[in-house]
Design an enzyme around this catalytic site. Structure first.
Site, PDB file in Angstrom:
ATOM      1  N   ASP A  90       0.817  -1.224   0.000  1.00 55.48           N
ATOM      2  CA  ASP A  90       0.000   0.000   0.000  1.00 55.48           C
ATOM      3  C   ASP A  90       0.847   1.267   0.000  1.00 55.48           C
ATOM      4  OD1 ASP A  90       0.413   0.704   3.050  1.00 55.48           O
ATOM      5  OD2 ASP A  90      -0.144  -1.407   2.967  1.00 55.48           O
ATOM      6  N   ASP A 141       8.183 -12.570  -3.758  1.00 54.21           N
ATOM      7  CA  ASP A 141       8.033 -13.076  -2.399  1.00 54.21           C
ATOM      8  C   ASP A 141       9.229 -12.576  -1.556  1.00 54.21           C
ATOM      9  OD1 ASP A 141       7.815 -14.535  -0.093  1.00 54.21           O
ATOM     10  OD2 ASP A 141       7.592 -16.491  -1.094  1.00 54.21           O
ATOM     11  N   ASP A 159       6.395  -5.520   6.969  1.00 58.69           N
ATOM     12  CA  ASP A 159       5.033  -4.962   7.050  1.00 58.69           C
ATOM     13  C   ASP A 159       4.085  -6.016   6.506  1.00 58.69           C
ATOM     14  OD1 ASP A 159       2.746  -3.486   6.953  1.00 58.69           O
ATOM     15  OD2 ASP A 159       3.517  -1.931   5.623  1.00 58.69           O
TER      16      ASP A 159
END
Ligand code: SPD
Length: 296
Positions: A90, A141, A159
């Site tokens: 985000d 990943d 995060d």
């Protein structure tokens, strides 16, 4: 249907609690290779990023989480220049990292490109930071990235989402072995560490793994609106023994002239003071925080 409120989005917490948010328009909804990624308008929290029916962030309270995950390590690191963010597609954590002028490079490694795309389109409050020239976005990943990279970092920020599905290895021993490897000698790793109320076993497991590799290990708390239970935690570990209290200079926060919504020097210190029930579960796994640095 109004934009902000004709249906209820329901989030399950540990199979024992369900939290419901009044929401309206769905701005984006995609099934990626990993999860369902949705952006919805909500009645009380602005836009929300919701992955597999679990709220990842809301515009209303995301600054609490992102300030606390970023500024605690960055104000303890002597001179943070290179930062790795794992997860956090985000962009909120990256936004806070970039507020430190010493940072020259911030690499975001997010497993799910759909999260980055959806937030870039609908949540500029966090995702606009991803366009900064100091940022490199890698869709991969994070477990694989730290296993293979030759880059080195002053701070690693994990995060992550909750430890389910592809996120489970982000709470594992092999991953932290590689995080240790990619950190510079004075490096710090901070990780999303779930809820002290619902997830004390997860917290114990994470701290045990960190204790095996890092000479300084702590956990700190923050309060927020949208994660069930309100009180949530981050873990802290430093490779060179830096102490989040003893090596923290409150004057550095003042001199930075940064303004915050939640973080400040007093909150930084207080966040490491744990309630008795959490200390009882985790106390044996933490290193003492009062003295200065542990030299290794
Ligand atoms: N229960 C949800 C925990 C999610 C933590 N990560 C959120 C990502 C915000 N950048």
């Amino acid at each position: 249907m109004s934009d902000r409120g004709d249906r209820w989005l329901e989030e399950d917490q540990s199979g024992v609690l369900r939290v419901r948010y009044r929401v309206g328009k769905t701005l984006s909804s995609k099934r990626s290779d990993f999860q369902t990624v949705e952006i919805v308008e909500s009645a009380g929290f602005g836009r929300m990023l919701v992955n597999d029916d679990t709220v990842m962030l809301s515009e209303r309270d995301e600054r609490i989480y992102h300030e606390m995950i970023a500024h605690v390590p960055l104000f303890v690191s002597p001179r943070p220049e290179r930062v790795l963010v794992i997860g956090g597609g985000d962009g909120g954590t990256v936004r806070e990292v970039l507020r430190h002028p010493s940072v020259v490079h911030c690499r975001l490694v997010e497993i799910d490109g759909a999260v980055v795309e959806a937030c870039r389109e609908h949540i500029p409050q966090t995702a606009s930071a991803l366009g900064d020239p100091r940022v490199a976005v890698t869709i991969q990943d994070g477990v694989e990235f730290v296993a293979r990279t030759d880059e080195r970092f002053d701070v690693v920020i994990v995060d992550s989402s909750d430890p389910v599905g592809p996120n489970v290895p982000l709470f594992g021993a092999e991953f932290y072995g590689n995080v240790h490897r990619v950190l510079n000698d004075d490096g710090i790793v901070v990780s999303q560490a779930e809820s002290p109320f619902y997830d004390s076993e997860v917290q114990q497991g994470l701290l045990r793994i960190l204790r095996e590799r890092f000479p300084r290990v702590g956990i700190y708390n923050y309060s927020n609106l949208t994660y069930p239970g309100g009180l949530w935690s981050f873990s802290f570990a430093s490779k060179g023994g830096l102490c989040p209290i003893g090596d923290f200079d409150p004057g550095r926060v003042e001199r930075s002239s940064l303004t915050f919504h939640y973080y400040n020097a007093a909150v930084h210190r207080a966040a490491f003071t744990l309630p008795a029930f959490q200390l009882e579960k985790l106390g044996g796994l933490l290193t003492p925080l009062k003295e200065g640095r542990i030299r290794v």
